[in-house]
Design a protein around this motif. Structure first.
Motif, PDB file in Angstrom:
ATOM      1  N   TYR A 113      39.825  32.688  33.615  1.00 26.92           N
ATOM      2  CA  TYR A 113      40.544  33.133  34.805  1.00 26.92           C
ATOM      3  C   TYR A 113      39.601  33.893  35.727  1.00 26.92           C
ATOM      4  O   TYR A 113      38.529  34.338  35.318  1.00 26.92           O
ATOM      5  CB  TYR A 113      41.740  34.011  34.411  1.00 26.92           C
ATOM      6  CG  TYR A 113      41.351  35.231  33.612  1.00 26.92           C
ATOM      7  CD1 TYR A 113      41.063  36.430  34.250  1.00 26.92           C
ATOM      8  CD2 TYR A 113      41.243  35.178  32.237  1.00 26.92           C
ATOM      9  CE1 TYR A 113      40.678  37.546  33.527  1.00 26.92           C
ATOM     10  CE2 TYR A 113      40.856  36.288  31.504  1.00 26.92           C
ATOM     11  CZ  TYR A 113      40.575  37.459  32.159  1.00 26.92           C
ATOM     12  OH  TYR A 113      40.187  38.559  31.446  1.00 26.92           O
ATOM     13  N   LEU A 114      40.003  34.034  36.964  1.00 25.50           N
ATOM     14  CA  LEU A 114      39.232  34.823  37.921  1.00 25.50           C
ATOM     15  C   LEU A 114      39.581  36.290  37.725  1.00 25.50           C
ATOM     16  O   LEU A 114      40.755  36.675  37.762  1.00 25.50           O
ATOM     17  CB  LEU A 114      39.539  34.395  39.352  1.00 25.50           C
ATOM     18  CG  LEU A 114      39.084  32.983  39.720  1.00 25.50           C
ATOM     19  CD1 LEU A 114      39.559  32.618  41.119  1.00 25.50           C
ATOM     20  CD2 LEU A 114      37.572  32.880  39.623  1.00 25.50           C
ATOM     21  N   SER A 115      38.558  37.102  37.524  1.00 22.24           N
ATOM     22  CA  SER A 115      38.758  38.527  37.245  1.00 22.24           C
ATOM     23  C   SER A 115      39.487  39.254  38.370  1.00 22.24           C
ATOM     24  O   SER A 115      40.218  40.210  38.130  1.00 22.24           O
ATOM     25  CB  SER A 115      37.414  39.211  36.992  1.00 22.24           C
ATOM     26  OG  SER A 115      36.793  38.643  35.874  1.00 22.24           O
ATOM     27  N   LYS A 116      39.304  38.811  39.588  1.00 20.04           N
ATOM     28  CA  LYS A 116      39.988  39.442  40.722  1.00 20.04           C
ATOM     29  C   LYS A 116      41.472  39.096  40.755  1.00 20.04           C
ATOM     30  O   LYS A 116      42.271  39.815  41.348  1.00 20.04           O
ATOM     31  CB  LYS A 116      39.337  39.044  42.039  1.00 20.04           C
ATOM     32  CG  LYS A 116      37.973  39.653  42.231  1.00 20.04           C
ATOM     33  CD  LYS A 116      37.396  39.283  43.584  1.00 20.04           C
ATOM     34  CE  LYS A 116      36.044  39.938  43.761  1.00 20.04           C
ATOM     35  NZ  LYS A 116      35.453  39.625  45.058  1.00 20.04           N
ATOM     36  N   ALA A 117      41.844  37.996  40.119  1.00 23.79           N
ATOM     37  CA  ALA A 117      43.234  37.546  40.156  1.00 23.79           C
ATOM     38  C   ALA A 117      44.099  38.213  39.094  1.00 23.79           C
ATOM     39  O   ALA A 117      45.312  38.342  39.273  1.00 23.79           O
ATOM     40  CB  ALA A 117      43.297  36.030  39.991  1.00 23.79           C
ATOM     41  N   ILE A 118      43.480  38.627  37.990  1.00 17.33           N
ATOM     42  CA  ILE A 118      44.259  39.210  36.896  1.00 17.33           C
ATOM     43  C   ILE A 118      43.389  40.223  36.155  1.00 17.33           C
ATOM     44  O   ILE A 118      42.219  39.966  35.885  1.00 17.33           O
ATOM     45  CB  ILE A 118      44.800  38.119  35.939  1.00 17.33           C
ATOM     46  CG1 ILE A 118      45.706  38.706  34.875  1.00 17.33           C
ATOM     47  CG2 ILE A 118      43.687  37.320  35.338  1.00 17.33           C
ATOM     48  CD1 ILE A 118      46.465  37.672  34.082  1.00 17.33           C
ATOM     49  N   ALA A 119      43.960  41.360  35.834  1.00 13.64           N
ATOM     50  CA  ALA A 119      43.242  42.405  35.099  1.00 13.64           C
ATOM     51  C   ALA A 119      43.088  41.990  33.634  1.00 13.64           C
ATOM     52  O   ALA A 119      43.889  41.229  33.101  1.00 13.64           O
ATOM     53  CB  ALA A 119      43.999  43.722  35.181  1.00 13.64           C
ATOM     54  N   ARG A 170      49.321  38.395  28.679  1.00 10.02           N
ATOM     55  CA  ARG A 170      49.945  37.135  29.104  1.00 10.02           C
ATOM     56  C   ARG A 170      49.478  35.928  28.299  1.00 10.02           C
ATOM     57  O   ARG A 170      50.270  35.032  28.014  1.00 10.02           O
ATOM     58  CB  ARG A 170      49.661  36.880  30.584  1.00 10.02           C
ATOM     59  CG  ARG A 170      50.486  37.756  31.484  1.00 10.02           C
ATOM     60  CD  ARG A 170      50.166  37.591  32.945  1.00 10.02           C
ATOM     61  NE  ARG A 170      50.347  36.228  33.414  1.00 10.02           N
ATOM     62  CZ  ARG A 170      50.036  35.834  34.645  1.00 10.02           C
ATOM     63  NH1 ARG A 170      49.531  36.687  35.504  1.00 10.02           N
ATOM     64  NH2 ARG A 170      50.226  34.595  35.009  1.00 10.02           N
ATOM     65  N   PHE A 171      48.194  35.860  27.979  1.00 16.48           N
ATOM     66  CA  PHE A 171      47.647  34.632  27.417  1.00 16.48           C
ATOM     67  C   PHE A 171      47.380  34.659  25.920  1.00 16.48           C
ATOM     68  O   PHE A 171      47.431  33.624  25.265  1.00 16.48           O
ATOM     69  CB  PHE A 171      46.336  34.265  28.135  1.00 16.48           C
ATOM     70  CG  PHE A 171      46.482  34.112  29.615  1.00 16.48           C
ATOM     71  CD1 PHE A 171      47.491  33.335  30.172  1.00 16.48           C
ATOM     72  CD2 PHE A 171      45.608  34.748  30.471  1.00 16.48           C
ATOM     73  CE1 PHE A 171      47.621  33.194  31.546  1.00 16.48           C
ATOM     74  CE2 PHE A 171      45.716  34.608  31.844  1.00 16.48           C
ATOM     75  CZ  PHE A 171      46.729  33.835  32.387  1.00 16.48           C
ATOM     76  N   LEU A 172      47.061  35.803  25.353  1.00 13.44           N
ATOM     77  CA  LEU A 172      46.641  35.853  23.960  1.00 13.44           C
ATOM     78  C   LEU A 172      47.718  35.399  22.965  1.00 13.44           C
ATOM     79  O   LEU A 172      47.408  34.638  22.043  1.00 13.44           O
ATOM     80  CB  LEU A 172      46.115  37.248  23.607  1.00 13.44           C
ATOM     81  CG  LEU A 172      45.391  37.344  22.280  1.00 13.44           C
ATOM     82  CD1 LEU A 172      44.209  36.382  22.216  1.00 13.44           C
ATOM     83  CD2 LEU A 172      44.946  38.768  22.026  1.00 13.44           C
TER      84      LEU A 172
END
Length: 136
Positions: free
Chosen positions: A85-91, A98-100
């Motif tokens: 993911y883009l780091s700026k889009a999600i912390a 959310r994903f793990l």
């Protein structure tokens, strides 16, 4: 994918191969694999956490974050599943939240499938009990 690779070329993380239309890691990233202490620490941390992560940790890839879990059989890692993911889009904490769980569940399903039919039957029973009793 090509757009991502072109961006990584611009940032110096990968370079175009002179032998064709492929890409190669830049030397700076390959050097990390040569650092025994770095690798031992990374493996230790990954085992402790139960997953691998990159939250913009590499100076060459600050814009990209990733989570990964192992798929294994007989105490061997055979593959990994990951989300990038883009780091700026999600912390980082939000990405883990959310994903793990989904990554771990998918990895467990792959691992059970590799273990054979008895393990798959147990996995289906466990999944059915989660649907029947989602809280417990």
């Amino acid at each position: 994918m090509r757009r991502l690779l072109e961006t990584l070329v611009d940032e110096g993380c990968v370079r175009r191969s002179t032998s064709g239309d492929s890409f190669r890691l830049a030397l700076g990233l390959r050097c990390l694999a040569c650092d025994d202490a770095y690798i031992r620490n990374l493996v230790r941390q990954t085992r402790e956490d139960g997953f691998g992560s990159n939250h913009g940790d590499w100076s060459e890839q600050k814009k990209i974050g990733a989570l990964a879990v192992a798929v294994g059989s007989n105490d061997r890692v055979l593959a990994s599943l990951n989300v990038i993911y883009l780091s700026k889009a999600i912390a980082a904490k939000e990405a883990v939240k959310r994903f793990l769980p989904e990554l771990k569940q998918a990895a467990e399903e792959f691992t059970q499938a590799l273990a054979g039919p008895d393990a798959r039957t147990a996995l289906r029973a466990r999944a059915h009990s989660r649907v029947s009793n989602p809280r417990g």
